[in-house]
Design a protein around this motif. Structure first.
Motif: not given
Length: 271
Positions: A159-175
């Protein structure tokens, strides 16, 4: 002397009325002299106020996390590099990356779960937290149900506050996830302040452009139904795994059957 006809009476007598009943688009508004009728002008101002409120509504990520916990789903509370709403709106680039604390949290989670995931799920407020509050939880239920049926390994919901679409790429890469889907509030329109967007990426990593993503938009009760959005998403996931790509080279050719309960969505095209 005849009684003056009101704005509403004039609009009800319009031959366009039946068409207006089929769409929320602002059509056949009528006129009063050279101007719009009072009722149409007031409706416009109300819709504009709703859109503005949707943009600035705070994201209740703690509340959503509690709802997920009630259904046995873990979640991770994250924040983008945009420290507040003003920064988020003025600096789109900050909304595309995580802040240092969130990045460290994901790094630690990866260290504890080195096997990674088939699919990372991200929820971000985007430009309408209202859309997330109304639509994210039922959409997540459909995604989880289908993922379990097909044997996909899901990450905790980020759950990302103040997030835009591309933030998901970083989340997934780190996971360490090989695919990611982000549910995000779309830019409010004058008839849809609560429209949820869904973006899917295969092999996500920081720096990818929108050309590498597939979008499914207008997910809400009056728009695309949750079952149909889920149906289209899993078609993209299967094809992405088979072809090892996503984005402009992956077309959404999913057949659209009449899904059970689809008529309850409010979408007359699917009823």
């Amino acid at each position: 002397m005849d009684k003056p006809t009101t704005d509403n009476q004039n609009r009800n007598q319009s031959p366009w009325r039946q068409l207006r009943n089929l769409t929320s688009a602002r059509i056949a508004l009528g006129r009063a002299g050279t101007s719009m009728p009072t009722a149409a002008q007031l409706e416009f101002q109300y819709a504009h106020a709703q859109a503005r409120d949707a943009v600035h509504l705070p994201f209740d990520h703690a509340g959503l996390s509690a709802q997920l916990a009630e259904h046995g789903r873990d979640s991770l509370l994250l924040h983008s590099a945009a420290s507040d709403r003003h920064s988020y709106l003025q600096r789109p680039d900050l909304g595309r990356r995580l802040n240092d604390e969130s990045a460290q949290l994901l790094n630690q989670h990866r260290a504890d779960n080195p096997e990674g995931y088939d699919l990372a799920i991200v929820v971000a407020d985007g430009l309408s937290a209202l859309a997330v509050h109304r639509n994210a939880m039922p959409m997540l239920k459909h995604i989880e149900e289908q993922a379990l049926a097909e044997g996909w390994n899901l990450s905790p919901v980020a759950l990302v506050s103040q997030g835009r679409v591309a933030v998901a790429d970083e989340v997934a890469e780190r996971l360490g996830a090989r695919m990611v889907v982000v549910l995000i509030g779309e830019r409010p329109g004058l008839s849809s302040p609560d429209s949820l967007g869904l973006y899917f990426t295969y092999a996500p990593k920081v720096g990818l452009t929108d050309a590498y993503r597939n979008c499914i938009s207008n997910i809400r009760l009056e728009g695309l139904s949750y079952p149909m959005a889920c149906h289209r998403l899993f078609y993209l996931m299967r094809e992405a795994c088979r072809r090892q790509l996503s984005g402009v080279n992956l077309k959404d050719d999913a057949e659209e059957p009449l899904l059970a309960g689809a008529g309850k969505s409010g979408n007359f095209l699917l009823g």
